[in-house]
Design a protein around this motif. Sequence first.
Motif, PDB file in Angstrom:
ATOM      1  N   ALA A 182      -9.790 -23.257 -65.056  1.00  8.64           N
ATOM      2  CA  ALA A 182     -10.492 -23.290 -66.347  1.00  8.64           C
ATOM      3  C   ALA A 182      -9.551 -23.703 -67.479  1.00  8.64           C
ATOM      4  O   ALA A 182      -9.943 -24.432 -68.401  1.00  8.64           O
ATOM      5  CB  ALA A 182     -11.115 -21.922 -66.642  1.00  8.64           C
ATOM      6  N   ARG A 183      -8.311 -23.246 -67.415  1.00 10.07           N
ATOM      7  CA  ARG A 183      -7.326 -23.699 -68.422  1.00 10.07           C
ATOM      8  C   ARG A 183      -7.132 -25.207 -68.311  1.00 10.07           C
ATOM      9  O   ARG A 183      -7.051 -25.920 -69.328  1.00 10.07           O
ATOM     10  CB  ARG A 183      -5.980 -22.982 -68.210  1.00 10.07           C
ATOM     11  CG  ARG A 183      -5.965 -21.506 -68.607  1.00 10.07           C
ATOM     12  CD  ARG A 183      -4.596 -20.901 -68.272  1.00 10.07           C
ATOM     13  NE  ARG A 183      -4.547 -19.455 -68.442  1.00 10.07           N
ATOM     14  CZ  ARG A 183      -4.076 -18.828 -69.524  1.00 10.07           C
ATOM     15  NH1 ARG A 183      -3.628 -19.517 -70.551  1.00 10.07           N
ATOM     16  NH2 ARG A 183      -4.055 -17.507 -69.591  1.00 10.07           N
ATOM     17  N   SER A 236      -6.516 -21.774 -73.254  1.00  8.73           N
ATOM     18  CA  SER A 236      -5.933 -23.114 -73.116  1.00  8.73           C
ATOM     19  C   SER A 236      -6.026 -23.876 -74.436  1.00  8.73           C
ATOM     20  O   SER A 236      -5.053 -24.505 -74.877  1.00  8.73           O
ATOM     21  CB  SER A 236      -6.677 -23.858 -72.001  1.00  8.73           C
ATOM     22  OG  SER A 236      -6.310 -25.207 -71.938  1.00  8.73           O
ATOM     23  N   ALA A 290     -10.576 -18.271 -70.413  1.00 11.46           N
ATOM     24  CA  ALA A 290      -9.428 -19.104 -70.025  1.00 11.46           C
ATOM     25  C   ALA A 290      -9.481 -20.459 -70.726  1.00 11.46           C
ATOM     26  O   ALA A 290      -8.444 -21.007 -71.124  1.00 11.46           O
ATOM     27  CB  ALA A 290      -9.405 -19.287 -68.512  1.00 11.46           C
ATOM     28  N   ILE A 307      -6.743 -18.077 -59.471  1.00  7.64           N
ATOM     29  CA  ILE A 307      -6.786 -19.542 -59.393  1.00  7.64           C
ATOM     30  C   ILE A 307      -7.919 -20.070 -60.278  1.00  7.64           C
ATOM     31  O   ILE A 307      -7.761 -21.061 -61.000  1.00  7.64           O
ATOM     32  CB  ILE A 307      -6.978 -20.008 -57.933  1.00  7.64           C
ATOM     33  CG1 ILE A 307      -5.787 -19.583 -57.074  1.00  7.64           C
ATOM     34  CG2 ILE A 307      -7.161 -21.521 -57.877  1.00  7.64           C
ATOM     35  CD1 ILE A 307      -5.918 -19.941 -55.591  1.00  7.64           C
ATOM     36  N   SER A 358      -9.172 -19.003 -63.051  1.00  6.50           N
ATOM     37  CA  SER A 358      -8.893 -19.110 -64.488  1.00  6.50           C
ATOM     38  C   SER A 358      -7.857 -20.193 -64.783  1.00  6.50           C
ATOM     39  O   SER A 358      -7.854 -20.763 -65.882  1.00  6.50           O
ATOM     40  CB  SER A 358      -8.469 -17.760 -65.069  1.00  6.50           C
ATOM     41  OG  SER A 358      -7.289 -17.274 -64.483  1.00  6.50           O
ATOM     42  N   VAL A 359      -6.998 -20.481 -63.818  1.00  8.84           N
ATOM     43  CA  VAL A 359      -6.067 -21.604 -64.007  1.00  8.84           C
ATOM     44  C   VAL A 359      -6.847 -22.920 -64.045  1.00  8.84           C
ATOM     45  O   VAL A 359      -6.588 -23.788 -64.892  1.00  8.84           O
ATOM     46  CB  VAL A 359      -4.993 -21.619 -62.896  1.00  8.84           C
ATOM     47  CG1 VAL A 359      -4.158 -22.893 -62.961  1.00  8.84           C
ATOM     48  CG2 VAL A 359      -4.089 -20.401 -63.027  1.00  8.84           C
TER      49      VAL A 359
END
Lengths: 249, 274
Positions: B190-191, A196, A192, B185, B187-188
């Motif tokens: 982590a972004r 990003s 991830a 959630i 991985s969000v």
Amino acid sequence: MKKVKVEEVKSNLTNRRSFLKISGLAIAGTGLVLAGCNNDDDGGMAPPVDNQLPGVRNGVFDLGGGDAGILTYAYALEQLEADFYTRVVNGNNFGSVFSSEEQTVLTDLYNHEVIHREFFRAALTGALNDPDRLLPDLNFDYGDLNFGNRLQVLNTAKTLEDTGVAAYNGAGRYITTPDYLVIAGKIVSVEARHASAIRSLLNPGSADFAGDDVIDANGLDLAQMPSQILAAVGSLGVVQTPFTAQFLP
Amino acid sequence: MNIIKFIESFTDDNLLNSKGSRRDSFSQFKTLGKNMATAALPFGIASLVLAPTKANAAATAFMTTQDTPTTALQLALILEYLEDEFYQMALDTNGLIPAADQAIIAQISQHESAHVAFLASALGDMAPMKPDFDFTVGGAFDTFGDYPTFLALSQAFEDTGVRAYKGQAGNLMSNGDLLTAGLQIHSVEARHASQIRRLRGQKGWIVGSDRGGLPEAAQAVYDGEENAIQAGFNTASVMATNGPSIPAAAGPESFDEILTGQQATDIASLFFAQ
């Protein structure tokens, strides 16, 4: 070779928006064979059984079921990512096509994905203790993809990283061994972070690093079942070595 | 993930049936916790410190020795309350966020608000109340007057969130829907972490246990990230077969590590108002 544009591959699990958007990849002759995918959503509590171990069935390697199957599935995806970035950093024009920041990011991703691949190779070799059970090295062909084209490379990287996130997020519930779940968690957050970074290289200063195309109104990222991921990856036409996934949900 | 299905999955566990006081709810939760803590966890999740009331969030925190889906989501909600309020305050502070970064911070804020709503709905009566936060830590940080300080705290919160969610994954294994939502959630976060780190000139991934110029008080966020051994495999010793050589430092970079519930709570507690 037939050019394809893959768009709007919808998930019937979550009915999410467009998932894979990629262009410039060519369909090759063979690719992924998806035979008899098991779509049962049983919560993944079925223990691994001997007759679902990874291995050749009817002349084609099957990823297997249970934890061994999920880990072998992850190994296949990591092989693809590692192979892609290996070609990127070995590209003739790598040092001129990409900015210095982009070269640093892509080189780090090459490092990480090769490490992930080698981790799974070692872990599965040890866990299965039988060379015939280990997924062989897959062959890949990217068709018309131009590794000297910045946008094609970065867009493909974006697809692969988002796919990796969706794959690990969707597979987590089918893992029955807590240690394996933690390992998958340790890897998915790095995927991830990659997604990003690639997205911000493509569109800096925007919301795309965690864009509305991948994050839903509840603030949740993509999650896709193995059968969905394998169908989407198969449609890219990149994977040349046939394999099946009869025992994965 | 359909939130109704998500909530139903809780209802199936009878966690939403409580109609009593918070004290009663908590007693019931403890009883359920004993029944639900079925997954044997080899990686030693520490007991959680929860903040059940606003007034005494940090002072008289509940202790529980049970690690369950409920405690996992309660910890998650505390962390999301913290992040949500942090970004809301930043967006409400004129002149703090440069125009060039506005879209980024607004997107993160939107996600954290959504996470709060999602987790609060899922927990229902089991949801802890929002603690009072002090993001200046008693005036030590000029958090909303100095953008680099704000970004530094943002990085610490996001990297903490990634590690904390990862540490709770095992506690969600008994409920596949909850686990999937938790991972989504995770991985969000982590972004977010990657983006904030890159705004600060850091790599998007954690390098060893380097806190990336953050104050020493933030070291706990990064301790343990230097780990190179995964399931007995030394990630720092991978040799390239076809391409540039792979530095040893890439091993720990390529795997994030967990924080226990206790470690995550200790970090968050620094920002509870005294």
